[in-house]
Design an enzyme around this catalytic site. Structure first.
Site: not given
Lengths: 223, 243
Positions: A50-52, A92
């Site tokens: 996940a990008e976070n 990330s």
């Protein structure tokens, strides 16, 4: 709006998820792409990024068991799989920019047969919502797009050239709609599989660019 | 013994922020968002601010004040973010209205580029090239350069006057630990800022109480700490999830 034919949203996501290979690092966009994580992949194990900065998340958290510090890119409370790791936002996106994402699945307003797609700005708007889509689209090894075949007004979303600002150019490797599975082939889309109960003529009529259809066209398998 | 960086209140922590300052606000989808510092800045009233944030949020639509509240309170001149509109057309952000009406300027930046511009500012790097946004409307008229087979877009560092961040644990020197997805932009903004203010969830511990191997952000990047109390703003409820 005519009656919806073909695949359900979950079936669309399932069809794309069945392309995931063992060991792939997979990034799912917000909305319909999230449904890919519901697909039973059998022995195929993938790592959801996940990008976070959540690497290795698992199923959605049960209601009442949400951890207030743990969400996926869509803000949904998720769980962690064994082997998960947390990194900051720069790290990330270093995972993304350095080409380590094997596939990103993104929603879109339009996909073009030259591999362009548009998913951040609607017609006539001054701004939009990019999020991580431009970084993902420019850098993932595969860009899968999931979208309804037509707009609510019946206009095609599979087109020759995007009519709204693109997210990235020439990057889309696979497209699923409720009518079938498609691959951008330059001046046309290749129809790879067609949804059960749908005719080739219907797909052609709903598509805004030429379509290459093999004589022995396969149906999308229902699992 | 070094003086503790803990300050008594959120109001004290933001009192000296002047009109026209650039303020970066951490957090991603509510997690790691310094709601109490935002709330204090709303009360403090500084104007013509430039705000760097991933998404401005819905004001207090989720029952907590996010950057949308600075928008509706007329305190922002400009926002640098990755969303000026929500991902769902049915959701209208306060910022979208203000931006479309020309009341607030906005610079829309791909999220990874936003993170890297902050990282660059914190690392003493003035600019860098990235493949994100090449060939799109965002790159129109801007400098690109070819390295090998690919074209890249020039992006500049994003220095910050004040960073508002949320951490899980801190010692009095300002060494910080984040918990899970709370980390997101917070360490980057701390490093990019001249003055970093952290709101802290657990009780602030004496310097030396956190294992050096477990420090995520060194106290050299952190200037003020404010302890969250029971009556502080913690988190909005989890998002309703369609299953």
């Amino acid at each position: 709006m005519s009656e919806r034919k073909g695949l359900t949203r979950q079936q669309m996501a399932d069809r794309l998820a069945r392309e995931f290979k063992d060991g792939w690092i997979v990034n799912l966009g917000v909305g319909m792409p999230t449904l890919c994580s519901n697909t039973d992949l059998g022995d195929t194990e993938v790592i959801y990024h996940a990008e976070n900065g959540v690497i290795g998340y698992g199923p959605l958290a049960e209601p009442g068991k949400e951890d207030p510090h743990l969400v996926n890119a869509g803000g949904q409370s998720v769980t962690l799989r064994p082997g998960a790791a947390i990194v900051n936002h720069a790290d990330s996106f270093a995972v993304i920019r350095s080409g380590r994402i094997d596939v990103t699945v993104l929603g879109a307003y339009e996909a073009a047969c030259n591999g362009d797609f548009a998913n951040w700005k609607v017609k006539g708007a001054k701004g939009g919502g990019i999020g991580g889509a431009m970084d993902l689209a420019a850098c993932a090894k595969n860009v899968f797009v999931i979208l309804e075949h037509r707009t609510r007004d019946g206009a095609p979303r599979l087109v020759e050239r995007c009519s709204i600002p693109e997210t990235a150019r020439g990057v889309v490797t696979l497209v699923v709609t409720e009518l079938g599975l498609f691959r951008p082939a330059g001046k046309a889309f290749d129809l790879i599989e067609i949804a059960p109960g749908v005719g080739v003529d219907e797909v052609r009529a709903a598509t805004g660019c030429p379509l290459n259809v093999p004589a022995d066209i396969k149906r999308v398998a229902m699992v | 013994m070094r003086k503790s960086k803990a300050v008594a209140s959120f109001a004290d922590a933001v009192r000296d922020i002047p009109d026209g300052a650039t303020v970066a606000v951490g957090g991603f989808s509510a997690v790691g968002t310094p709601f109490n510092l935002i709330n204090a800045l709303v009360a403090q009233g500084a104007k013509n601010l430039t705000c760097i944030v991933n998404a401005t949020g819905g004001g207090d639509a989720r029952g907590v004040p996010d950057v949308g509240k600075l928008v509706t309170n007329g305190q922002l001149k400009k926002v640098i973010c990755s969303f000026t509109a929500a991902t769902r057309a049915s959701v209208v952000l306060p910022l979208t209205k203000y931006y479309e009406a020309g009341l607030i300027d906005a610079e829309l930046v791909p999220q990874g580029t936003l993170a890297e511009r902050l990282r660059a500012a914190g690392a003493g790097i003035p600019a860098f090239y990235t493949p994100a946004a090449v060939g799109t409307e965002l790159a129109a008229g801007r400098e690109t350069r070819r390295f090998g087979e690919r074209e890249y877009l020039l992006e500049h560092a994003l220095p910050v006057d004040f960073a508002f961040i949320r951490a899980h644990r801190a010692d009095t020197f300002g060494n910080l630990q984040f918990r899970l997805a709370q980390r997101n932009f917070n360490p980057l903004m701390a490093m990019a800022a001249k003055v970093t203010i952290a709101e802290v969830e657990e009780e602030i511990v004496p310097m030396g109480s956190i294992d050096p191997d477990q420090v995520h952000t060194s106290g050299i990047f952190v200037h003020r700490l404010v302890q969250l109390t029971a009556d502080a703003i913690w988190q909005p409820k989890p998002l309703e999830v369609a299953r």
